[in-house]
Design a protein around this motif. Sequence first.
Motif, mmCIF file in Angstrom:
data_model
loop_
_atom_site.group_PDB
_atom_site.id
_atom_site.type_symbol
_atom_site.label_atom_id
_atom_site.label_comp_id
_atom_site.label_asym_id
_atom_site.label_seq_id
_atom_site.Cartn_x
_atom_site.Cartn_y
_atom_site.Cartn_z
ATOM 1 N N VAL A 1 1.114 -1.238 -0.250
ATOM 2 C CA VAL A 1 0.038 0.020 -0.124
ATOM 3 C C VAL A 1 0.844 1.558 -0.075
ATOM 4 O O VAL A 1 2.180 1.002 0.348
ATOM 5 N N SER A 2 0.494 1.853 -1.017
ATOM 6 C CA SER A 2 1.675 3.132 -1.166
ATOM 7 C C SER A 2 3.582 2.707 -1.760
ATOM 8 O O SER A 2 3.965 3.374 -0.730
ATOM 9 N N HIS B 1 -13.633 -4.789 -5.008
ATOM 10 C CA HIS B 1 -13.490 -3.031 -4.907
ATOM 11 C C HIS B 1 -15.433 -2.971 -4.469
ATOM 12 O O HIS B 1 -16.032 -3.447 -5.518
ATOM 13 N N ASP C 1 -14.326 -0.332 0.737
ATOM 14 C CA ASP C 1 -12.777 -0.867 0.658
ATOM 15 C C ASP C 1 -12.188 -1.794 -0.646
ATOM 16 O O ASP C 1 -13.035 -1.782 -1.176
ATOM 17 N N TRP C 2 -11.453 -2.067 -0.869
ATOM 18 C CA TRP C 2 -11.018 -3.032 -1.281
ATOM 19 C C TRP C 2 -10.457 -4.520 -0.507
ATOM 20 O O TRP C 2 -9.804 -4.401 0.924
ATOM 21 N N TYR D 1 -8.780 -2.823 2.497
ATOM 22 C CA TYR D 1 -7.530 -2.208 2.631
ATOM 23 C C TYR D 1 -8.577 -0.749 1.916
ATOM 24 O O TYR D 1 -9.152 -0.632 0.799
ATOM 25 N N PRO D 2 -8.055 0.492 2.437
ATOM 26 C CA PRO D 2 -8.578 1.946 1.911
ATOM 27 C C PRO D 2 -7.946 1.879 0.220
ATOM 28 O O PRO D 2 -9.125 2.609 -0.051
ATOM 29 N N THR D 3 -6.745 1.882 -0.028
ATOM 30 C CA THR D 3 -6.875 2.364 -1.186
ATOM 31 C C THR D 3 -6.302 1.028 -1.654
ATOM 32 O O THR D 3 -6.605 0.138 -1.155
ATOM 33 N N GLU D 4 -6.523 0.866 -2.882
ATOM 34 C CA GLU D 4 -6.041 -0.692 -4.007
ATOM 35 C C GLU D 4 -4.247 -0.926 -3.455
ATOM 36 O O GLU D 4 -3.977 -0.135 -4.005
#
Length: 185
Positions: free
Chosen positions: A16-17, A37, A118-119, A135-138
């Motif tokens: 993530v990131s 998603h 969420d993903w 996860y909040p982002t992909e």
Amino acid sequence: MSYCAGTNKATVSVYVSDSIFEKIVSTSPPIDITLVHGQPAQVQGAGLDVANCGQLPNYGIYEYDGFVTFVSINVATPISNPAGFCAGSKPAVNGVTTPGINDVYHSSVQIIRQYSSDWVLSVIDANGKTITRKYPTEPRYEISCNDDCPEGSHKCTHKKYPGYCCVPCKEVGDRLKNMANKVGR
């Protein structure tokens, strides 16, 4: 798609990131991975029989793409019903009561799962064990088998635990190319 068939261990590195967020390890490969998603809200209940204010036999699961709450309603009944109305509930999705002539009125209802944007990453091993993470982002993920490095990287040994590291080939190649361009000037 299945990964790591014929091996003893499968490791899913989740990013993530651009940094490793977590590692999911399975000792029962092959593994299958799904990344989805959002999940719709799931509501389980029975319809309202307006004729006698009872429960219809259509007890089932309904899905809604949004946050679900329920609004108490009174539904007009046929003249044969002396009360003149039946009390029930109706879903409201993201604060908006569902409209239309095919409305779903419920005599009994419960929310099984609330909506999530969420993903959701799921890893299923050969024994059917499922590990699910939100996860909040992909997220991005890489799979390695038997502690090997993921595809597109090179395994380098060193003295620190776990005794090796994985170096991404493209990233190192780009750095070397950049240095060569600077030296050549």
